[in-house]
Enzyme design. Structure first.
Site, PDB file in Angstrom:
ATOM      1  NE  ARG A 237      -4.277  -1.384   0.093  1.00 47.11           N
ATOM      2  CZ  ARG A 237      -4.446  -2.447  -0.679  1.00 47.11           C
ATOM      3  NH1 ARG A 237      -3.468  -2.823  -1.499  1.00 47.11           N
ATOM      4  NH2 ARG A 237      -5.575  -3.134  -0.646  1.00 47.11           N
ATOM      5  CD  GLU A 266      -3.035   3.920  -5.031  1.00 48.27           C
ATOM      6  OE1 GLU A 266      -4.099   3.331  -5.330  1.00 48.27           O
ATOM      7  OE2 GLU A 266      -2.001   3.326  -4.681  1.00 48.27           O
ATOM      8  CG  HIS A 284      -3.366   0.068  -6.873  1.00 53.74           C
ATOM      9  ND1 HIS A 284      -3.739   0.668  -5.701  1.00 53.74           N
ATOM     10  CD2 HIS A 284      -3.327  -1.268  -6.596  1.00 53.74           C
ATOM     11  CE1 HIS A 284      -3.916  -0.234  -4.763  1.00 53.74           C
ATOM     12  NE2 HIS A 284      -3.670  -1.435  -5.285  1.00 53.74           N
TER      13      HIS A 284
END
Length: 324
Positions: A237, A266, A284
């Site tokens: 993360r 993000e 991601h």
């Protein structure tokens, strides 16, 4: 009377059709206006939620009086206030295992891509700079035979370790909350403290869940333990790494490079990372293959269906709330 399922992110028509066999299904539609408003309007009717990418806790679920289960199409569950779920008796499910190999593939792609400067040299070639044999300033680094340090040797970490050890002859180091004796025997993996691992590894791969203990686990202090020739790989993360400290380390040469799939905020936009040739940045996509996303969706659907029909879901994050 059927129970009601509310999707809080996009689901496929096939998933919606499967759900409709047993439940009334509400699908927020971007053509119908603000999605948050649609979600909030439908929430009081929902017995089950399914989706990914939305923070859910006390504030967001205050009006969800009928809610029994949230089925997340993900492995990580840091978007959900687990203490509040437990307080309310709301079951939370996730989708472990099905994305292990795909995410490990992506992690190792970042290792190779960073070391061999794949994206950087692709852009350089397409820009027309290849006029003769490349000079040493464009050389990359070997991967085979190097030392791979894994922070968090769970299922995904172990899958990356196998790729490194069995495919590339790498020495494997790891750190975490417990010893992994089976993997030590299988792969010759060696346990180290975090500081020792950072100092010995050529590639440091982060595969830990986000928690209070792992937030900014890697900061300026930790980056200084790493070799100047080393690479940091983050598929965990974003907040596990202090991004400002990482940018400084990449700019100053404290470390050689980084391969990143996750970020503190993000989607990543207008970041100094975009201007650093030694930072490989992906959006991601650890589990983003057609096969894996379908498997995750089906697993989440099975968990949701089981919970709402009174059967214990396969993947309960908080089993203490289950009264079935």
């Amino acid at each position: 009377m059927k129970k009601t399922v509310l999707a809080f992110s996009r689901i496929t028509p096939a998933m919606a059709e499967r759900l409709r066999h047993d439940f009334d299904v509400i699908l927020p539609d971007p053509k119908q206006g603000d999605l948050n408003a649609q979600f909030n309007e439908a929430l009081p009717h929902a017995h089950g939620l399914i989706g990914v990418g939305r923070k859910l806790g006390r504030t967001q679920l205050e009006g969800a009086g009928k809610l029994e289960v949230v089925s997340s199409v993900s492995v990580g569950y840091d978007n959900y206030d687990l203490d509040y779920f437990n307080e309310r008796g709301i079951a939370l499910t996730n989708t472990p295992d099905v994305l292990t190999e795909s995410t490990a593939d992506l992690g190792f792609a970042l290792i190779i891509g960073s070391a061999r400067r794949v994206a950087e040299l692709d852009a350089w070639t397409k820009a027309g700079h290849w006029q003769a044999s490349v000079t040493p300033n464009l050389f990359g680094s070997d991967v085979h035979g190097k030392t791979l340090g894994i922070v968090g040797l769970g299922n995904i970490g172990a899958a990356i370790a196998r790729r490194g050890r069995l495919g590339f002859g790498m020495r494997v180091l790891y750190t975490g909350n417990s010893r992994k004796t089976a993997l030590e025997q299988e792969l010759g993996a060696e346990y180290r403290s975090l500081e020792q691992l950072l100092g010995e590894s050529d590639f440091v791969c982060l595969v830990v869940p986000l928690s209070d203990a792992t937030r900014h686990l890697i900061g300026a202090r930790e980056l200084k333990f790493m070799k100047p020739s080393a690479f940091l790989i983050n598929i965990a993360r974003g907040p596990v790494v202090d991004e400002a400290a990482l940018i400084e380390a990449l700019q100053s040469g404290t470390i050689r490079g980084a391969g990143l799939d996750v970020y503190e905020k993000e989607p990543l936009a207008d970041s100094p990372l975009f201007r650093l040739p030694n930072a490989l940045t992906l959006p991601h996509v650890g589990s983003a293959t057609a096969e894996t996303r379908e498997a995750m969706a089906n697993r989440a659907l099975d968990n949701l269906r089981a919970a709402l029909l009174g059967e214990r879901p396969r993947d309960l994050v908080n089993p203490q709330v289950w009264k079935g």
